[in-house]
Design an enzyme around this catalytic site. Structure first.
Site, PDB file in Angstrom:
ATOM      1  CE  LYS A  54      -3.623  -2.465   2.089  1.00  0.00           C
ATOM      2  NZ  LYS A  54      -4.893  -2.788   3.316  1.00  0.00           N
ATOM      3  CD  GLN A  98      -3.774  -4.541   6.045  1.00  0.00           C
ATOM      4  OE1 GLN A  98      -3.715  -3.557   5.639  1.00  0.00           O
ATOM      5  NE2 GLN A  98      -3.998  -5.816   5.628  1.00  0.00           N
ATOM      6  CG  ASP A 121      -9.879  -0.268   4.792  1.00  0.00           C
ATOM      7  OD1 ASP A 121      -9.560  -0.851   3.637  1.00  0.00           O
ATOM      8  OD2 ASP A 121      -9.321  -0.323   5.819  1.00  0.00           O
TER       9      ASP A 121
HETATM   10  N1  GUN Z   1      -6.893  -6.979   5.549  1.00  0.00           N
HETATM   11  C1  GUN Z   1      -7.421  -7.559   4.445  1.00  0.00           C
HETATM   12  N2  GUN Z   1      -7.907  -6.991   3.768  1.00  0.00           N
HETATM   13  C2  GUN Z   1      -7.716  -5.651   4.201  1.00  0.00           C
HETATM   14  C3  GUN Z   1      -8.629  -4.459   3.625  1.00  0.00           C
HETATM   15  O1  GUN Z   1      -9.263  -4.286   2.599  1.00  0.00           O
HETATM   16  N3  GUN Z   1      -8.558  -3.509   4.516  1.00  0.00           N
HETATM   17  C4  GUN Z   1      -7.748  -3.387   5.725  1.00  0.00           C
HETATM   18  N4  GUN Z   1      -7.803  -2.476   6.473  1.00  0.00           N
HETATM   19  N5  GUN Z   1      -7.293  -4.597   6.285  1.00  0.00           N
HETATM   20  C5  GUN Z   1      -7.365  -5.647   5.461  1.00  0.00           C
END
Ligand code: GUN
Length: 286
Positions: A54, A98, A121
């Site tokens: 990311k 996350q 998100d």
């Molecule tokens: N863990 C797995 N997929 C995601 C996501 O799309 N966002 C976040 N914040 N954590 C994740």
């Protein structure tokens, strides 16, 4: 039938290039750089990789980023305080915590503490509500957003089609179903209690599989000419595999997403899109 492979990696790259141009255009007007803050609690290797990717994507698009690392035993209150600090910081446009989080921390409390306008998100109930009523004001969760983007960019019609979503998670299955419905698909959601799963999957023009089990479905369970979108990323002894046995669908599906290189890269590209969207909303450019 020849099966076309949907190239998520290439599509994600194209989206990043489009966003990079857009961000550069915004900067020319003298505005500050967009910024994403990512919080990672603990040292789960998969989460570390996702966060690293990311941050890398932000650099490619021209978004400033920071990763805030917290010990696995951090208190819930300390994490919530950090989120509140980021909510108040006008230089931060997007906040992402996350997942998964250690068991002593309430995921719900964490998500609901993020200011909805910074919730890139799209997990906050306010954004989920926007998606549900279809008012177009919220952020679309990145993975289901990536699924729809792939269907659109490959010109796979959704309107009036039988869409089957396997999985009902808040992260993927539920929002994917709402997005397909918003595109006028006829949507069926299957889950662990569904009785005639194979029969329902065989009716799908568009089959979205997000159940989180390696090779859960195979080619005998799909309709000839279906578009198969495999959201699964399962770590096995054979490496990363999807929820669908891709090989067995070749020659039967019209389209299929590979794992890796299908939906996965799109998730981060859509996150970048949400960050730019968040920035524009916060600078009153929308
Ligand atoms: N863990 C797995 N997929 C995601 C996501 O799309 N966002 C976040 N914040 N954590 C994740």
């Amino acid at each position: 039938m020849e099966t076309r492979i949907i190239d998520g990696k290439e599509t994600a790259k194209r989206i990043r290039i489009e966003l990079k141009k857009e961000v550069a255009g915004l900067m020319e007007g003298g505005l500050p750089q967009p910024k994403l803050s990512v919080i990672l609690v603990g040292e789960d290797p998969a989460s570390q990789t996702y966060v690293r990717n990311k941050i890398k994507a932000c650099a490619k698009v021209g978004i400033e980023s920071e990763s805030i690392l917290m010990d696995a035993d951090v208190t819930e209150e300390k994490l919530l305080d950090e989120i509140r600090r980021l909510n108040e910081d006008p230089s931060v446009n997007g906040i992402l915590v996350q997942l998964p989080l250690p068991k002593h921390i309430s995921v719900d409390k964490v998500i609901q503490t993020i200011d909805p306008i910074k919730d890139v998100d799209g997990f906050h109930v306010e954004n989920v509500g926007s998606l549900t009523v279809g008012d177009g004001r919220g952020y679309i969760p990145c993975t289901p957003g990536g699924v729809i983007e792939l269907l659109k960019r490959y010109e796979i019609p959704i309107d009036g089609k039988q869409c089957v979503v396997v999985g009902r998670s808040n992260l993927v299955g539920k929002p994917a179903s709402l997005l397909l419905l918003a595109e006028n698909g006829t949507v069926t959601i299957c889950h662990s209690h569904t009785k005639n799963l194979t029969e329902i999957c065989q009716s799908a023009d568009i089959l979205v599989v997000a159940i989180g089990r390696a090779h859960f479905l195979n080619g005998s369970q799909i309709k000839e000419g279906a578009a198969v979108i495999d959201v699964g990323i399962n770590r096995t002894d054979d490496g990363l595999v999807g929820d669908v046995d891709t090989e067995s669908c070749m020659g039967k599906a019209a389209y299929i997403t590979p794992v890796p290189g299908g939906v996965g890269p799109m998730t981060i590209a859509m996150l970048m899109k949400n960050c730019v969207h968040a920035y524009k909303r916060q600078h009153h450019l929308l």
